[in-house]
Design a protein around this motif. Sequence first.
Motif, PDB file in Angstrom:
ATOM      1  N   LEU A  34       0.851  -1.185   0.000  1.00  0.00           N
ATOM      2  CA  LEU A  34       0.000   0.000   0.000  1.00  0.00           C
ATOM      3  C   LEU A  34       0.884   1.233   0.000  1.00  0.00           C
ATOM      4  CD1 LEU A  34      -2.772   1.434   0.307  1.00  0.00           C
ATOM      5  CD2 LEU A  34      -2.468   1.231   2.792  1.00  0.00           C
ATOM      6  N   LEU A  35       0.705   2.103  -0.998  1.00  0.00           N
ATOM      7  CA  LEU A  35       1.464   3.342  -1.104  1.00  0.00           C
ATOM      8  C   LEU A  35       0.502   4.514  -0.988  1.00  0.00           C
ATOM      9  CD1 LEU A  35       4.061   4.947  -1.679  1.00  0.00           C
ATOM     10  CD2 LEU A  35       3.593   4.648  -4.124  1.00  0.00           C
ATOM     11  N   MET A  36       0.812   5.430  -0.056  1.00  0.00           N
ATOM     12  CA  MET A  36      -0.015   6.607   0.156  1.00  0.00           C
ATOM     13  C   MET A  36       0.769   7.832  -0.297  1.00  0.00           C
ATOM     14  SD  MET A  36      -1.697   5.588   3.825  1.00  0.00           S
ATOM     15  CE  MET A  36      -3.153   6.578   3.526  1.00  0.00           C
ATOM     16  N   LEU A  37       0.152   8.636  -1.176  1.00  0.00           N
ATOM     17  CA  LEU A  37       0.827   9.772  -1.790  1.00  0.00           C
ATOM     18  C   LEU A  37       0.173  11.069  -1.326  1.00  0.00           C
ATOM     19  CD1 LEU A  37       0.992   8.383  -5.438  1.00  0.00           C
ATOM     20  CD2 LEU A  37       2.742   8.216  -3.676  1.00  0.00           C
ATOM     21  N   ASP A  38       0.993  12.014  -0.871  1.00  0.00           N
ATOM     22  CA  ASP A  38       0.496  13.299  -0.384  1.00  0.00           C
ATOM     23  C   ASP A  38       0.714  14.361  -1.454  1.00  0.00           C
ATOM     24  OD1 ASP A  38      -0.436  15.411   1.088  1.00  0.00           O
ATOM     25  OD2 ASP A  38       1.084  15.300   2.655  1.00  0.00           O
ATOM     26  N   GLU A  39      -0.345  14.689  -2.175  1.00  0.00           N
ATOM     27  CA  GLU A  39      -0.348  15.709  -3.221  1.00  0.00           C
ATOM     28  C   GLU A  39       0.838  15.563  -4.180  1.00  0.00           C
ATOM     29  OE1 GLU A  39      -1.407  19.660  -2.199  1.00  0.00           O
ATOM     30  OE2 GLU A  39      -2.563  19.068  -0.445  1.00  0.00           O
ATOM     31  N   PRO A  40       0.890  14.461  -4.930  1.00  0.00           N
ATOM     32  CA  PRO A  40       2.040  14.201  -5.790  1.00  0.00           C
ATOM     33  C   PRO A  40       2.184  15.169  -6.957  1.00  0.00           C
ATOM     34  CG  PRO A  40       0.305  12.602  -6.197  1.00  0.00           C
ATOM     35  CD  PRO A  40      -0.098  13.371  -4.972  1.00  0.00           C
ATOM     36  N   THR A  41       1.143  15.943  -7.303  1.00  0.00           N
ATOM     37  CA  THR A  41       1.267  16.853  -8.450  1.00  0.00           C
ATOM     38  C   THR A  41       1.295  18.317  -8.048  1.00  0.00           C
ATOM     39  OG1 THR A  41      -1.128  17.061  -8.840  1.00  0.00           O
ATOM     40  CG2 THR A  41       0.012  15.197  -9.871  1.00  0.00           C
ATOM     41  N   ALA A  42       1.300  18.630  -6.742  1.00  0.00           N
ATOM     42  CA  ALA A  42       1.324  20.031  -6.314  1.00  0.00           C
ATOM     43  C   ALA A  42       2.600  20.713  -6.796  1.00  0.00           C
ATOM     44  CB  ALA A  42       1.229  20.123  -4.790  1.00  0.00           C
ATOM     45  N   GLY A  43       2.458  21.796  -7.570  1.00  0.00           N
ATOM     46  CA  GLY A  43       3.605  22.542  -8.073  1.00  0.00           C
ATOM     47  C   GLY A  43       4.351  21.864  -9.196  1.00  0.00           C
ATOM     48  N   VAL A  44       3.742  20.852  -9.804  1.00  0.00           N
ATOM     49  CA  VAL A  44       4.409  20.070 -10.844  1.00  0.00           C
ATOM     50  C   VAL A  44       3.948  20.545 -12.223  1.00  0.00           C
ATOM     51  CG1 VAL A  44       4.552  17.755 -11.858  1.00  0.00           C
ATOM     52  CG2 VAL A  44       4.755  18.051  -9.394  1.00  0.00           C
ATOM     53  N   HIS A  45       4.892  20.598 -13.173  1.00  0.00           N
ATOM     54  CA  HIS A  45       4.572  20.981 -14.548  1.00  0.00           C
ATOM     55  C   HIS A  45       3.562  19.989 -15.133  1.00  0.00           C
ATOM     56  CE1 HIS A  45       5.098  21.607 -18.886  1.00  0.00           C
ATOM     57  NE2 HIS A  45       5.583  22.806 -18.575  1.00  0.00           N
ATOM     58  N   PRO A  46       2.601  20.455 -15.952  1.00  0.00           N
ATOM     59  CA  PRO A  46       1.585  19.555 -16.518  1.00  0.00           C
ATOM     60  C   PRO A  46       2.158  18.346 -17.247  1.00  0.00           C
ATOM     61  CG  PRO A  46       0.958  21.831 -16.893  1.00  0.00           C
ATOM     62  CD  PRO A  46       2.335  21.867 -16.288  1.00  0.00           C
ATOM     63  N   ASN A  47       3.284  18.515 -17.926  1.00  0.00           N
ATOM     64  CA  ASN A  47       3.879  17.373 -18.617  1.00  0.00           C
ATOM     65  C   ASN A  47       4.341  16.305 -17.630  1.00  0.00           C
ATOM     66  OD1 ASN A  47       3.454  18.577 -21.087  1.00  0.00           O
ATOM     67  ND2 ASN A  47       5.519  19.437 -21.237  1.00  0.00           N
ATOM     68  N   VAL A  48       4.927  16.745 -16.513  1.00  0.00           N
ATOM     69  CA  VAL A  48       5.362  15.798 -15.490  1.00  0.00           C
ATOM     70  C   VAL A  48       4.154  15.158 -14.814  1.00  0.00           C
ATOM     71  CG1 VAL A  48       6.699  15.522 -13.356  1.00  0.00           C
ATOM     72  CG2 VAL A  48       7.509  17.069 -15.144  1.00  0.00           C
ATOM     73  N   ARG A  49       3.070  15.944 -14.672  1.00  0.00           N
ATOM     74  CA  ARG A  49       1.841  15.388 -14.099  1.00  0.00           C
ATOM     75  C   ARG A  49       1.381  14.173 -14.902  1.00  0.00           C
ATOM     76  NH1 ARG A  49      -3.601  15.209 -14.601  1.00  0.00           N
ATOM     77  NH2 ARG A  49      -3.390  15.968 -16.723  1.00  0.00           N
ATOM     78  N   ASN A  50       1.405  14.287 -16.218  1.00  0.00           N
ATOM     79  CA  ASN A  50       1.016  13.163 -17.063  1.00  0.00           C
ATOM     80  C   ASN A  50       1.943  11.974 -16.883  1.00  0.00           C
ATOM     81  OD1 ASN A  50      -1.127  14.640 -18.135  1.00  0.00           O
ATOM     82  ND2 ASN A  50       0.101  15.444 -19.828  1.00  0.00           N
ATOM     83  N   ASP A  51       3.249  12.247 -16.719  1.00  0.00           N
ATOM     84  CA  ASP A  51       4.208  11.175 -16.457  1.00  0.00           C
ATOM     85  C   ASP A  51       3.874  10.464 -15.147  1.00  0.00           C
ATOM     86  OD1 ASP A  51       5.583  11.800 -18.772  1.00  0.00           O
ATOM     87  OD2 ASP A  51       7.070  13.058 -17.745  1.00  0.00           O
ATOM     88  N   ILE A  52       3.496  11.240 -14.121  1.00  0.00           N
ATOM     89  CA  ILE A  52       3.159  10.649 -12.831  1.00  0.00           C
ATOM     90  C   ILE A  52       1.931   9.758 -12.948  1.00  0.00           C
ATOM     91  CG2 ILE A  52       2.384  11.174 -10.480  1.00  0.00           C
ATOM     92  CD1 ILE A  52       4.135  13.658 -10.545  1.00  0.00           C
ATOM     93  N   VAL A  53       0.915  10.227 -13.683  1.00  0.00           N
ATOM     94  CA  VAL A  53      -0.293   9.414 -13.885  1.00  0.00           C
ATOM     95  C   VAL A  53       0.069   8.074 -14.507  1.00  0.00           C
ATOM     96  CG1 VAL A  53      -2.437   9.202 -15.180  1.00  0.00           C
ATOM     97  CG2 VAL A  53      -1.909  11.346 -14.020  1.00  0.00           C
ATOM     98  N   GLN A  54       0.859   8.100 -15.580  1.00  0.00           N
ATOM     99  CA  GLN A  54       1.223   6.862 -16.256  1.00  0.00           C
ATOM    100  C   GLN A  54       2.058   5.954 -15.361  1.00  0.00           C
ATOM    101  OE1 GLN A  54      -0.133   6.021 -19.159  1.00  0.00           O
ATOM    102  NE2 GLN A  54      -1.224   7.979 -18.986  1.00  0.00           N
TER     103      GLN A  54
END
Length: 259
Positions: free
Chosen positions: A173-193
Amino acid sequence: MSTNAILEVKNLAKAFAANKVLHHVNFEVKQGEIVGLLGPNGSGKSTLLNIISGFVGPDAGEIRLVGRSIAGMPTYRLVQEGMARTFQLPIMPQKMSVLEVAMAAATDAHGVFSTLFRTARDRAAERRALERARHLLDELLLTRVAHLPASAISGGQKKLLGIVCALMAEPRLLMLDEPTAGVHPNVRNDIVQALHRLNASGVTLVIVEHDMHFIRDACSRCIVLDQGEIVASCRPDELASNARVVQAYLGASVEVAKA
């Protein structure tokens, strides 16, 4: 609660002095889910995450991880039991490379590199940890910066490195605390994938997040908190039509969810 729940929270309550932050919170997360934990500022999300991950003790209630009671268990024990978390603002060492930080996370999680004179078994464990670190850096698109100082990489890359460090403990179980806060939209997509790949490999995810676009793309279900109580548990595409959610956000989430 269902037999395939990896995380069970029952009647959880917490107050700081006269401020009651959580009121008899009940929910479960099933093995293999990606669950978004949402709510307006002050709803109790951070407190709930901190209690589940062992940084704050509950006043009342029960928490179970794969059927085992973990309420009040210290954080290092939670890692050993199969739970890990990330932080909203990861702070990276000034003089360690990205790869070295990932390896240090393996040291903290398993304690396998703590002696000066290592046995053959220790060396084998170190080789396995190095292989895992390199694999995770590749999965999270950090291979090209692996030998750069961890403090010099971008904010989005630091978020990704925080996920790598949590995964070095091989959590269920992995719990993530706001993983996209302050992140560039392109990196956000990388995180989703990357999160979808991790989930496909067997990791269950709970994500505290404000970005509704990210929640829509990443999560299969949402749990919504308001004033310390759960007001909804639904699919992301149901948020905008849920009256309790709309009321909690005072309409702020509706336009975003429909966008």
